[in-house]
Design a protein around this motif. Structure first.
Motif, short mmCIF file in Angstrom:
data_model
loop_
_atom_site.label_atom_id
_atom_site.label_comp_id
_atom_site.label_asym_id
_atom_site.label_seq_id
_atom_site.Cartn_x
_atom_site.Cartn_y
_atom_site.Cartn_z
N TYR A 48 0.86 -1.20 0.00
CA TYR A 48 0.00 0.00 0.00
C TYR A 48 0.89 1.23 0.00
CZ TYR A 48 -3.57 3.42 1.02
OH TYR A 48 -4.41 4.50 0.92
N TYR A 49 0.55 2.21 -0.87
CA TYR A 49 1.30 3.47 -0.93
C TYR A 49 0.33 4.65 -0.95
CZ TYR A 49 4.74 7.00 -2.16
OH TYR A 49 5.56 8.10 -2.13
N GLU A 50 0.63 5.64 -0.10
CA GLU A 50 -0.09 6.92 -0.16
C GLU A 50 0.90 8.02 0.19
OE1 GLU A 50 -4.23 9.06 1.33
OE2 GLU A 50 -3.99 6.89 1.42
N LEU B 220 -1.18 3.84 11.60
CA LEU B 220 -0.36 3.15 12.60
C LEU B 220 -0.76 1.71 12.86
CD1 LEU B 220 0.30 5.99 15.20
CD2 LEU B 220 1.62 5.33 13.17
N ALA B 221 -2.04 1.45 13.04
CA ALA B 221 -2.46 0.07 13.33
C ALA B 221 -2.12 -0.85 12.17
CB ALA B 221 -3.96 0.03 13.62
N ALA C 270 8.74 8.97 11.95
CA ALA C 270 9.84 9.92 11.81
C ALA C 270 9.30 11.30 11.46
CB ALA C 270 10.80 9.45 10.72
N ASN C 271 10.05 12.34 11.84
CA ASN C 271 9.70 13.73 11.50
C ASN C 271 8.30 14.10 11.98
OD1 ASN C 271 12.19 14.04 10.05
ND2 ASN C 271 11.27 12.87 8.37
N ASP C 272 7.98 13.65 13.20
CA ASP C 272 6.70 13.98 13.84
C ASP C 272 5.50 13.48 13.04
OD1 ASP C 272 5.14 14.92 15.91
OD2 ASP C 272 5.14 17.00 15.22
N GLY C 273 5.65 12.25 12.51
CA GLY C 273 4.54 11.66 11.77
C GLY C 273 3.29 11.49 12.60
N LEU C 274 3.42 11.37 13.92
CA LEU C 274 2.26 11.19 14.78
C LEU C 274 1.27 12.34 14.62
CD1 LEU C 274 0.89 9.52 17.07
CD2 LEU C 274 2.10 11.01 18.69
N THR C 275 1.75 13.56 14.65
CA THR C 275 0.85 14.71 14.60
C THR C 275 0.75 15.33 13.21
OG1 THR C 275 2.63 16.22 15.25
CG2 THR C 275 1.28 15.27 17.01
N LYS C 276 1.78 15.14 12.37
CA LYS C 276 1.77 15.77 11.06
C LYS C 276 1.43 14.82 9.92
CE LYS C 276 5.21 19.28 12.32
NZ LYS C 276 6.55 19.84 12.00
N ASN D 35 2.49 11.43 7.37
CA ASN D 35 3.71 11.12 6.63
C ASN D 35 3.35 10.30 5.39
OD1 ASN D 35 6.49 11.08 6.17
ND2 ASN D 35 6.96 10.51 8.28
N THR D 36 4.36 10.05 4.56
CA THR D 36 4.20 9.10 3.47
C THR D 36 4.05 7.70 4.04
OG1 THR D 36 5.53 10.45 1.99
CG2 THR D 36 5.29 8.13 1.42
#
Length: 253
Positions: free
Chosen positions: A198-200, A209-210, A227-233, A235-236
Motif C-alpha cells: 500500500y502506498y499513499e 499506525l495500526a 519519523a519527523n513527527d509523523g504522529l501529529t503531522k 507522513n508518506t
C-alpha cells in the motif's frame, strides 16, 4: 484489573462500536462536509467518543489522538483512533470501511486493532507477538512473479500530479493497483495477503499506525512513519511484501 483483561474489554468495545455504527447507518445519517471528499457523520463522533471514554477509564495515564477530537496529552502512551476510516464508503452502504485503534509508546507502535464490521474482519497486532485476523495468525508471503497488486490512496494534501506519477511508475513496472478508499483497511489487507502493498503520499497517523504494525508483525516491510513527527503531522505511507519493498522504498510523490 490485569492488562489482558483491559485489552479484552477494549476489543469488546471496538466490536460494539462497529455494531453501533452499523445501527446508526440503518437509522439514517446526517453528513457534514469537512473538506473536499472529506465527510463526518454522527457515527464518526459517537464511535470516537465511546472509545475515548472507555480508554480514559482503563488507562487514565495515557493520552489520546483522534481524527475528530484532536490530541489529549498523557504521561504514558497515546491511543490513536480513526473512528471510521472510509467514511464515504460507509455512508454509501459499501462494506469497505473500518475502525482503527493503535497504541504508541515512545515513538513505537505497541498495539494495533482494525475492525471492518460489514466484512466481519477483526485484525489485531501486538509488538513482537504477531498479527491475527479473526484469531488466525498472519504470515505475509511474497507474491508470484509478475502478479503484484498494491493498494493506493490519493491525499488532497498533495498535488494530483504526484498521484498520477505514482500510477505511471506502477504501470511502467507492470504492477497492478487498486484504490478502495480506506487506507487503514488496505494496510490491514496487506497483512492478510489480499493486496501485496500500500502506498499513499500523505496519510494521517490515525489511518496508518495500526495497519503498519499488522504488516510488520506479519513479516512485511514498513516505512518509518513516525519519523519527523509523523504522529501529529502525518507522513508518506509505504508497506509491502519483502519482495516489493525496493520498488517504492525511496520514492516520494
Amino acid at each position: 484489573m490485569k492488562a489482558a483483561q483491559k485489552l479484552q474489554q477494549l476489543e469488546e468495545a471496538i466490536r460494539l462500536a462497529g455494531a453501533k455504527a452499523q445501527q446508526l447507518r440503518q437509522q439514517g445519517l446526517s453528513v457534514d462536509v469537512k473538506g473536499k471528499s472529506d465527510f463526518v457523520t454522527q457515527s464518526d463522533l459517537a464511535v470516537e467518543t465511546d472509545l475515548k471514554h472507555l480508554l480514559s477509564q482503563l488507562f487514565p495515564e495515557d493520552g489520546f489522538l483522534g481524527e475528530e477530537g484532536g490530541m489529549t496529552e498523557g504521561v504514558s502512551g497515546i491511543w490513536v483512533i480513526d473512528p471510521i476510516d472510509g467514511t464515504t464508503n460507509y455512508k454509501q452502504g459499501m462494506d469497505y470501511w473500518c475502525i482503527s485503534v493503535a497504541y504508541v509508546v515512545e515513538n513505537t507502535i505497541e498495539l494495533g486493532y482494525i475492525y471492518a464490521p460489514d466484512r466481519n474482519e477483526f485484525f489485531m497486532a501486538r509488538k513482537g507477538q504477531g498479527s491475527w485476523l479473526n484469531g488466525k495468525l498472519l504470515q505475509i508471503q511474497n507474491e508470484p512473479e509478475g502478479q503484484s497488486i498494491i493498494g493506493v490512496g490519493h491525499s488532497n494534501r498533495k498535488p494530483l500530479q504526484s498521484y498520477l506519477n505514482l500510477l505511471t511508475l506502477l504501470d511502467e513496472k507492470g504492477i497492478d493497483h487498486r484504490r478502495f478508499g480506506a487506507g487503514a483497511l488496505m494496510l490491514a489487507h496487506v497483512s492478510s495477503g489480499l493486496v501485496h502493498g500500500y502506498y499513499e503520499s500523505h496519510l494521517n497517523s490515525w489511518d496508518a499506525l495500526a495497519g503498519l504494525l499488522l504488516i510488520e508483525e506479519a513479516g512485511g516491510a514498513v516505512c518509518n512513519f513516525l519519523a519527523n513527527d509523523g504522529l501529529t503531522k502525518g507522513n508518506t505511507a509505504w508497506a509491502s511484501t519483502q519482495h516489493l519493498w525496493p520498488v517504492l522504498a525511496d520514492s516520494t510523490f
